[in-house]
Design a protein around this motif. Structure first.
Motif, mmCIF file in Angstrom:
data_model
loop_
_atom_site.group_PDB
_atom_site.id
_atom_site.type_symbol
_atom_site.label_atom_id
_atom_site.label_comp_id
_atom_site.label_asym_id
_atom_site.label_seq_id
_atom_site.Cartn_x
_atom_site.Cartn_y
_atom_site.Cartn_z
ATOM 1 N N ASP A 1 0.863 -1.175 0.000
ATOM 2 C CA ASP A 1 0.000 0.000 0.000
ATOM 3 C C ASP A 1 0.900 1.226 0.000
ATOM 4 O OD1 ASP A 1 -2.369 -1.515 0.181
ATOM 5 O OD2 ASP A 1 -2.214 -1.610 2.365
ATOM 6 N N GLY A 2 0.722 2.109 -0.968
ATOM 7 C CA GLY A 2 1.519 3.331 -1.027
ATOM 8 C C GLY A 2 0.880 4.422 -0.184
ATOM 9 N N GLN B 1 14.351 0.411 5.063
ATOM 10 C CA GLN B 1 13.498 -0.691 5.477
ATOM 11 C C GLN B 1 13.218 -0.611 6.978
ATOM 12 O OE1 GLN B 1 14.964 -4.489 3.211
ATOM 13 N NE2 GLN B 1 16.760 -3.210 3.585
ATOM 14 N N PHE B 2 11.923 -0.709 7.328
ATOM 15 C CA PHE B 2 11.506 -0.630 8.726
ATOM 16 C C PHE B 2 10.828 -1.942 9.124
ATOM 17 C CE2 PHE B 2 11.569 3.730 7.185
ATOM 18 C CZ PHE B 2 12.246 4.396 8.187
ATOM 19 N N PHE C 1 7.957 10.253 -3.608
ATOM 20 C CA PHE C 1 8.162 9.600 -2.305
ATOM 21 C C PHE C 1 6.910 8.819 -1.941
ATOM 22 C CE2 PHE C 1 7.107 9.445 2.187
ATOM 23 C CZ PHE C 1 8.232 8.822 2.729
ATOM 24 N N GLY C 2 7.112 7.702 -1.265
ATOM 25 C CA GLY C 2 5.992 6.959 -0.709
ATOM 26 C C GLY C 2 6.468 6.095 0.445
ATOM 27 N N MET C 3 5.651 6.015 1.487
ATOM 28 C CA MET C 3 5.892 5.049 2.553
ATOM 29 C C MET C 3 5.123 3.794 2.163
ATOM 30 S SD MET C 3 7.153 3.881 5.291
ATOM 31 C CE MET C 3 7.975 5.298 6.026
ATOM 32 N N MET C 4 5.835 2.714 1.902
ATOM 33 C CA MET C 4 5.230 1.499 1.403
ATOM 34 C C MET C 4 4.954 0.532 2.556
ATOM 35 S SD MET C 4 7.650 1.293 -1.986
ATOM 36 C CE MET C 4 7.556 -0.494 -2.057
ATOM 37 N N MET D 1 8.557 0.302 4.091
ATOM 38 C CA MET D 1 9.769 0.723 3.401
ATOM 39 C C MET D 1 9.538 2.101 2.783
ATOM 40 S SD MET D 1 12.207 -1.417 0.822
ATOM 41 C CE MET D 1 10.919 -1.819 -0.361
ATOM 42 N N SER D 2 10.289 3.090 3.268
ATOM 43 C CA SER D 2 10.212 4.407 2.649
ATOM 44 C C SER D 2 10.985 4.354 1.338
ATOM 45 C CB SER D 2 10.787 5.483 3.577
ATOM 46 O OG SER D 2 12.175 5.288 3.788
ATOM 47 N N THR D 3 10.412 4.920 0.297
ATOM 48 C CA THR D 3 11.017 4.864 -1.035
ATOM 49 C C THR D 3 11.002 6.255 -1.651
ATOM 50 O OG1 THR D 3 10.243 2.587 -1.335
ATOM 51 C CG2 THR D 3 10.883 3.794 -3.315
#
Length: 381
Positions: A218-219, A259-260, A290-293, A315-317
């Motif tokens: 999910d973005g 990566q979290f 940017f997106g927090m995945m 995962m922040s991208t």
């Protein structure tokens, strides 16, 4: 998507013959041993199973005898956009849906792998809901002052992340589901006939160290800017690229990920912490998106579940135009302000409350990529 494969005698014999002929041809060309052919056969079988993770439409019609009706598929696709279950858990609604596939490419086969992607038949950019695509190869940042990076072939412990990753952003999850159950997916993956499908599988086995490993996200908190230039496409795929299987494709963007490893119970608090932070990424030169995945744990299929305990849940991208743009942001005020390390504002630092306790089970782990084969809409990701 639920599908049951029933191998009829005729179709099974045909597929076996196609595989045998393909391996015989391969052996004649590359002088590989019978043992190598056996290993390739095993890997092809694994790749066939992996193909099912997206859709039964990957396989020729002769192989698919039992599947959901079209009305059932439409219902499943429509239900993909219902997010009540997420909000009831205190989680953020998705802004986009991100589909990735992780590949462990054999050493020395990187250029050939890239060429297969560049020269494939695909109408991805013409499909409803498509926003952005790139193929990315993993790199290590060198300590030199020239801002260079080195391709990272991947170690055994890192192969789950892949040394190559395909990365596609969709407007909605239902758009992705419609693609993976439609003809466009089958065309792009060699599913137009048994011969074409088996050829694709055999070629993959010679290039990859194992089957691809899909991961869906999910973005969240998506940001993007309109691209300054749009790579040329024809019928929905990149054109005018020199992909000879010998030389790697040029880098067209730089991707920084973090990566979290966040336990499920900490998900709402983790997302709120990110939602509340101030971001000035869109003001930075060279920023693309940017997106927090957030890993989609509901995704089903071979290779997608269960998710390993050593895989990140978030995962922040961040996509940059190039490595220089990333370095400029990392060394600038925007980075220091967002990470609470602004050395020029001592007064603000004194007023800042104590740092909150971490919400992850182990420290974040950065990973970097060079992106190529960029395809984007005019409005950006």
């Amino acid at each position: 998507m639920i599908a049951v494969m029933i191998y009829r005698k005729r179709s099974y014999s045909y597929s076996t013959l196609a595989l045998h002929r393909g391996l015989k041809s391969c052996s004649a060309r590359s002088h590989c041993s019978m043992r190598s052919c056996v290993l390739v056969t095993a890997l092809v079988s694994s790749l066939v199973g992996t193909a099912l993770c997206f859709s039964s439409s990957t396989l020729p019609n002769q192989w698919r005898t039992t599947s959901l009706s079209s009305s059932s598929v439409s219902s499943v696709v429509k239900d993909d956009d219902v997010q009540l279950e997420l909000t009831e858990k205190g989680l953020l609604k998705r802004d986009r849906y991100v589909a990735t596939n992780r590949f462990a490419v054999r050493a020395g086969k990187e250029a050939k792998f890239e060429a297969r992607w560049a020269n494939r038949q695909s109408r991805l950019a013409t499909l409803d809901g498509f926003r952005y695509f790139h193929l990315m190869r993993r790199v290590t940042l060198n300590d030199d002052d020239d801002g260079s990076s080195t391709y990272q072939p991947g170690e055994a412990k890192e192969e789950k992340m892949g040394n190559y990753v395909s990365f596609t952003i969709w407007e909605r999850k239902s758009d992705f589901s419609a693609w993976r159950t439609g003809d466009a997916f089958k065309e792009a993956h060699g599913g137009t006939s048994i011969g074409a499908f088996m050829s694709t599988m055999i070629n993959s086995a010679l290039v990859l160290k194992g089957p691809p490993r899909p991961a869906f996200y999910d973005g969240l908190l998506m940001q993007s800017v309109p691209p300054t230039s749009i790579p040329e496409t024809e019928n929905g795929w990149r054109t005018n690229l020199v992909a000879d299987g010998v030389t790697n494709l040029p880098a067209e963007c730089f991707v920084a990920c973090n990566q979290f490893f966040v336990p499920t119970e900490n998900g709402p608090a983790f997302e709120k912490r990110w939602a509340d932070r101030e971001s000035k990424l869109a003001e930075c030169e060279g920023f693309v998106a940017f997106g927090m995945m957030r890993r989609d744990g509901t995704a089903k299929g071979h290779g997608t579940s269960p998710m390993g305990m050593d895989e990140p849940t978030y995962m922040s991208t961040t996509i940059w135009s190039d490595r220089a743009a990333f370095e400029s942001w990392k060394n600038g005020n925007a980075f220091r302000q967002s990470h609470g390390t602004n050395k020029d504002d001592d007064a603000a630092k004194e007023k800042k409350p104590a740092a909150a306790a971490p919400l992850w089970s182990k420290p974040p782990s950065p990973v970097f990529y060079e992106g190529t084969l960029v395809i984007t809409k005019e409005e950006g990701p």
